[in-house]
Scaffold this motif. Structure first.
Motif, PDB file in Angstrom:
ATOM      1  N   GLU A 232      84.995   0.232  86.135  1.00 34.25           N
ATOM      2  CA  GLU A 232      84.444  -0.067  87.451  1.00 34.25           C
ATOM      3  C   GLU A 232      84.561  -1.556  87.770  1.00 34.25           C
ATOM      4  O   GLU A 232      84.859  -1.937  88.906  1.00 34.25           O
ATOM      5  CB  GLU A 232      82.987   0.378  87.525  1.00 34.25           C
ATOM      6  CG  GLU A 232      82.807   1.889  87.579  1.00 34.25           C
ATOM      7  CD  GLU A 232      81.366   2.280  87.801  1.00 34.25           C
ATOM      8  OE1 GLU A 232      80.500   1.381  87.804  1.00 34.25           O
ATOM      9  OE2 GLU A 232      81.092   3.483  87.973  1.00 34.25           O
ATOM     10  N   GLY A 238      82.115   1.157  92.307  1.00 29.94           N
ATOM     11  CA  GLY A 238      80.864   1.603  91.694  1.00 29.94           C
ATOM     12  C   GLY A 238      80.619   3.061  92.033  1.00 29.94           C
ATOM     13  O   GLY A 238      81.197   3.599  92.982  1.00 29.94           O
ATOM     14  N   ASN A 254      77.796  -1.479  88.437  1.00 27.64           N
ATOM     15  CA  ASN A 254      78.775  -2.246  89.209  1.00 27.64           C
ATOM     16  C   ASN A 254      78.588  -2.099  90.715  1.00 27.64           C
ATOM     17  O   ASN A 254      79.074  -2.930  91.478  1.00 27.64           O
ATOM     18  CB  ASN A 254      80.205  -1.833  88.831  1.00 27.64           C
ATOM     19  CG  ASN A 254      81.189  -2.953  89.029  1.00 27.64           C
ATOM     20  OD1 ASN A 254      80.996  -4.062  88.539  1.00 27.64           O
ATOM     21  ND2 ASN A 254      82.252  -2.696  89.788  1.00 27.64           N
TER      22      ASN A 254
END
Length: 594
Positions: A232, A238, A254
């Protein structure tokens, strides 16, 4: 792995149920066994008590009989004491027997018979010693009563022995049952406990294996989680989930970073997320979120977020719903940072605009080259021609040579302009593909070169071509350039001979075709007997303005074969050159078949 664990959990559940059932069976059998043993023990005790009481009654009668005899012999009333107390003792014993035999009708009936005989015997005792004349045991009445008492005593003894025998038989039977219960119960309990131990071992073994699998699975999940986090971070995206039943969101680490925040720095809710959305995109994104909650789906959406430092990032999100093992609907989503793509796209748009301006400038150059440059060139050639015609006699030899050189330079310049125009036309975007008769295009190319073909006495042979979907004027120009090139570079020792062949080939069977776009190709081969060339220059001859020979030896601008390559590229094909010095050259063309 998950399916295996699920199967093992089902197996463990079954083992637990079976083990619990076995334990219940063991408990029930143990209770039954203990109950039976207790019952057998009570019955044995009961039998012993009955026998003891019967033996006691018989003993009381014997004591009474002995006392009577002592009284008869001694005429001492002391000997009557056992007889006098026997009645009470016997009654007490019968009272005890009545309690013991209340649930045994057969034994109870026999005891009634015994009690009747005992009563008769006690009456006989009384009658016997009262009927005894003083010290006259030979009295007939006494003897008769005494014998009658003996007979009753024998009957009583026989009756009691019969009852005792019946009780002994019952005692033996109950003892056998007791021993049988004692022997069978431990064996059954041991067998059941052994089965329980086996089931527990199997369950333990399965649990142990499951724990190992779970440990491995957890390690793999940890590795996968870490690799996912790293992926990610690297790919700038994300992930998030939305539990529809509980209306709960979860954000990956993330996803927080995409918002310019530290992982898990705020509660994952839509309200908190919206605080980072660009003010101009909030209303649109809110409407898309409402549609997502309504349809439990999220098509691709685009919006911007603003970091606390003022940086603006472009994001793209997508979500798809799934149903988990608990029959709950969960929306799995991913959000990617496409800021670099947006920047690249805008840069590409700017380059396209610049390219469009360059194309417009090129078009202007083509116009200048075809009109403005050729017009003064024609005037130069015209005035040179007039100068040769009108002033040739007045010119010195040096002047004549200068004029010849000027004329040759002007001719080369015209050829260069014509070739540049042809190359420019081969780059134009308005390429219309048509179903074309290639044989006619080849004949048209021969007509364009008819004068030079005739002058050089060139021989051209060709196979019959099928119809192809091509850009007609470009294919004709291709044939003109290849035929003209073969004739130009002819051998001084022989007339030009050009052979053109055609075949349909499969791309996978020809190593010359690199990165094929179609499974089948038209293969067209031009073979000549000219001066040839060294194969190390096979790629160089297609470069614009590239020449292998001095311009004084062979005329030309070095653009012809570049035009050929451009035409083949426009058709998404391939062109290959091969040569042998002083023997000839071969040009192979591959055109894809749609």
């Amino acid at each position: 792995m998950i399916k295996t664990l699920s199967n093992n959990i089902s197996f463990l559940r079954a083992m637990l149920y079976i083990s619990a059932l076995v334990i219940l069976v063991v408990g029930a059998l143990t209770y039954r066994s203990v109950t039976e043993v207790t019952k057998s023990s009570e019955m044995i005790t009961h039998t012993y008590k009955v026998n003891v009481e019967l033996e006691q009654i018989l003993s009381y009668l014997k004591d009474a009989e002995t006392g009577q005899r002592g009284y008869i012999i001694t005429n001492d009333s002391v000997f009557l004491e056992p007889y006098l107390s026997a009645r009470n003792r016997i009654n007490n014993s019968f009272a005890e027997l009545k309690v013991l035999t209340k649930n045994t009708p057969q034994l109870k009936s026999k005891l009634i018979d015994v009690n009747t005989l005992i009563n008769k015997r006690l009456i006989a005792f009384k009658t016997s010693y009262r009927s005894l004349p003083k010290k006259d045991i030979e009295d007939p009445n006494f003897k008769s009563n005494f014998r009658n008492g003996k007979t009753l005593m024998d009957s009583i003894r026989d009756q009691i022995k019969g009852v005792i025998k019946l009780q002994n038989n019952l005692l033996n039977k109950r003892s056998d049952e007791y021993r049988s219960d004692l022997m069978a119960t431990p064996l059954l309990l041991f067998s059941l406990l052994l089965c329980s131990l086996i089931l527990i071992y199997l369950a333990y073994n399965s649990i142990y294996k499951n724990i190992k699998r779970l440990k491995i699975a957890n390690e793999e999940l940890e590795i996968f989680k870490e690799s996912t986090n790293q992926s990610e971070i690297v790919s700038k995206h994300g992930s998030w989930t939305w539990d529809q039943n509980n209306d709960v969101f979860t954000f990956s680490d993330n996803l927080y970073r995409l918002l310019g925040e530290q992982p898990q720095s705020f509660e994952p809710t839509i309200q908190n997320f919206m605080q980072y959305v660009h003010p101009e995109d909030v209303e649109q994104l809110s409407q898309q979120v409402e549609n997502m909650k309504k349809n439990v789906e999220l098509p691709y959406i685009y919006y911007r977020v603003v970091h606390k430092n003022g940086n603006i990032k472009h994001l793209k999100a997508y979500g798809k719903s799934i149903i988990n093992d608990e029959e709950e609907t969960v929306l799995l989503g991913t959000t990617a940072d496409i800021t670099d793509e947006i920047i690249s796209f805008r840069a590409l748009e700017e380059r396209n605009l610049e390219l469009e301006r360059n194309n417009q400038e090129l078009s202007s150059f083509n116009y200048v080259a075809s009109h403005d440059l050729q017009e003064p060139l024609r005037k130069i050639q015209t005035f040179l021609s007039r100068l040769e015609d009108e002033e040739a006699e007045k010119l010195s030899d040096r002047g004549t040579r200068y004029i010849d050189r000027i004329q040759n330079a002007a001719t080369r310049m015209r050829l260069l302009i014509d070739d540049l125009l042809q190359f420019s036309r081969s780059n134009k975007a308005d390429k219309v593909f048509e179903e074309s008769n290639i044989n006619l295009l080849l004949e048209a190319a021969k007509q364009d070169l008819a004068e030079v073909i005739s002058a050089e006495d060139a021989v051209i042979t060709s196979d019959a071509f099928p119809s192809m979907t091509v850009i007609p004027f470009q294919i004709q120009q291709l044939f003109v350039n290849l035929l003209g090139n073969a004739i130009k570079y002819k051998s001084e020792k022989r007339s030009p001979v050009i052979n053109i062949t055609h075949q349909v080939i499969e791309a996978d069977n020809d190593p010359q075709i690199t990165k094929p776009t179609k499974p089948f190709y038209h293969k067209i081969t031009f073979t000549d007997n000219g001066i040839g060339f060294d194969n190390e220059y096979a790629d160089q001859i297609f470069v614009l303005f590239s020449r292998l020979h001095n311009k004084d030896e062979y005329s030309g601008t070095g653009i012809g074969l570049s035009i050929c390559k451009k035409i083949i590229e426009n058709h998404k094909g391939h062109i290959i050159a091969k040569g042998k010095p002083s023997i000839g050259a071969t040009f192979i063309i591959y055109l894809p078949i749609d």
